[in-house]
Design an enzyme around this catalytic site. Structure first.
Site, PDB file in Angstrom:
ATOM      1  N   THR A  58       3.043  -3.750  -1.064  1.00 33.69           N
ATOM      2  CA  THR A  58       2.744  -4.467  -0.687  1.00 33.69           C
ATOM      3  C   THR A  58       3.356  -5.815  -0.776  1.00 33.69           C
ATOM      4  O   THR A  58       2.227  -6.373   0.523  1.00 33.69           O
ATOM      5  CB  THR A  58       2.141  -4.315  -2.214  1.00 33.69           C
ATOM      6  N   TYR A 120     -10.359   1.974  -3.852  1.00 34.27           N
ATOM      7  CA  TYR A 120     -11.610   1.406  -3.906  1.00 34.27           C
ATOM      8  C   TYR A 120     -12.582   1.011  -5.238  1.00 34.27           C
ATOM      9  O   TYR A 120     -13.024   0.891  -5.648  1.00 34.27           O
ATOM     10  CB  TYR A 120     -12.227   1.788  -2.827  1.00 34.27           C
ATOM     11  N   TYR A 147       2.737   5.437  -7.782  1.00 33.92           N
ATOM     12  CA  TYR A 147       2.360   3.864  -7.501  1.00 33.92           C
ATOM     13  C   TYR A 147       1.850   2.784  -8.565  1.00 33.92           C
ATOM     14  O   TYR A 147       0.483   3.449  -8.426  1.00 33.92           O
ATOM     15  CB  TYR A 147       2.557   3.182  -5.859  1.00 33.92           C
ATOM     16  N   LYS A 175       6.580   4.481  -9.511  1.00 27.88           N
ATOM     17  CA  LYS A 175       7.415   2.968  -8.829  1.00 27.88           C
ATOM     18  C   LYS A 175       6.534   2.133 -10.091  1.00 27.88           C
ATOM     19  O   LYS A 175       5.318   2.130  -9.961  1.00 27.88           O
ATOM     20  CB  LYS A 175       7.353   1.598  -8.095  1.00 27.88           C
TER      21      LYS A 175
END
Length: 282
Positions: A58, A120, A147, A175
């Site tokens: 990110t 999405y 993630y 994570k």
């Protein structure tokens, strides 16, 4: 290559728990990758005590780059990694590009890959998520971490999903950039064979105390000293409270700012050349 040919979890866990930086992507004024800046930035991270760097997470603005650009950026970070371990974030909203980036990352020499869920469609079923991740696990050359950042992706990595996938030999860990303290410690407790890495600086000491695998932190580029101090206390068997309090206080300084541009600006006052963000950041 098949999963059978991939490195084992033990091979990838060279020095856990570890301090991973969610690396910024260093760009010139034309918003193109700047190799000289990347080299200097990675040296700065290593000198500051980081063990490794996550590329194109990110904080690395992954969604602002094409697949071709993401491959080139990862190659540049691998070229100039020095002593840092490198993890690549390869997730896309579709499976074919995720598999393409995962194959490229494994072939290029990353230690492991981090994979976002397809981000999405928000009401994806558990079966759908399993069908997305399983080919990635099957085909990856290197260990895979999932993630969990649903505040950005809109799709959570749930305990139920981990239960379905945890038996796969290529699933290395998670994570977790979302969970509160009790949920993070539950991940550590309920999945002892997986590496649970927090993405939240405020939970670093707790993660280490509970047997987690460390942190992948976006603001660590700015707060290198404060993050390293928590690890130093842990590795020396000392009380981490003071170091954690200082890190928590420092992390609060970014509140109210547009995080990625702010961090790029701040490190330009720490001896590094200023890096520019990609649109939609200004």
């Amino acid at each position: 290559m098949t999963a059978a040919a991939a490195p084992s979890r033990k091979d990838a866990a060279q020095a856990d728990p570890r301090f991973w930086l969610a690396a910024l992507t260093m760009l010139n004024k034309q918003r193109q990758p700047d190799e000289a800046q990347i080299k200097d930035y990675l040296a700065y991270l290593a000198d500051g005590g980081a063990d490794g760097a996550l590329v194109l997470g990110t904080t690395g603005e992954f969604s602002s780059f094409s697949v071709r650009e993401r491959k080139r950026i990862l190659e540049l970070y691998l070229k100039h990694r020095g002593k840092l371990a490198i993890m690549g974030q390869v997730g896309c909203a579709n499976l074919p590009e995720t598999l393409e980036l995962a194959e490229h990352a494994g072939a290029s020499g990353v230690e492991s890959i981090l994979v976002l869920p397809p981000f999405y469609f928000k009401s994806v079923t558990l079966d759908g998520l399993e069908q997305f991740f399983k080919p990635v696990l099957d085909q990856s050359r290197v260990p895979v971490l999932l993630y969990n950042i649903p505040q950005m992706s809109g799709v959570a990595i749930t305990p139920e999903l981990l239960k379905r996938l945890s038996g796969h030999p290529n699933l290395y860990g998670i994570k977790d950039s979302f969970s509160k303290a009790d949920a993070m410690t539950a991940f550590v407790r309920d999945f002892p064979k997986l590496k649970v890495i927090t993405g939240l600086p405020t939970l670093l000491a707790l993660n280490l105390k509970e047997g987690g695998a460390g942190i992948i932190t976006g603001n660590g580029s700015v707060f290198l000293k404060e993050t390293t101090a928590v690890f130093e206390a842990f590795r020396q068997g000392k009380d981490m409270t003071s170091a954690q309090n200082k890190l928590t206080e420092a992390s609060g300084l970014l509140g109210g700012y547009d995080g990625i541009p702010a961090m790029k600006y701040m490190i330009s006052h720490m001896g590094l050349k200023e890096s520019y963000p990609r649109t939609p950041f200004a």
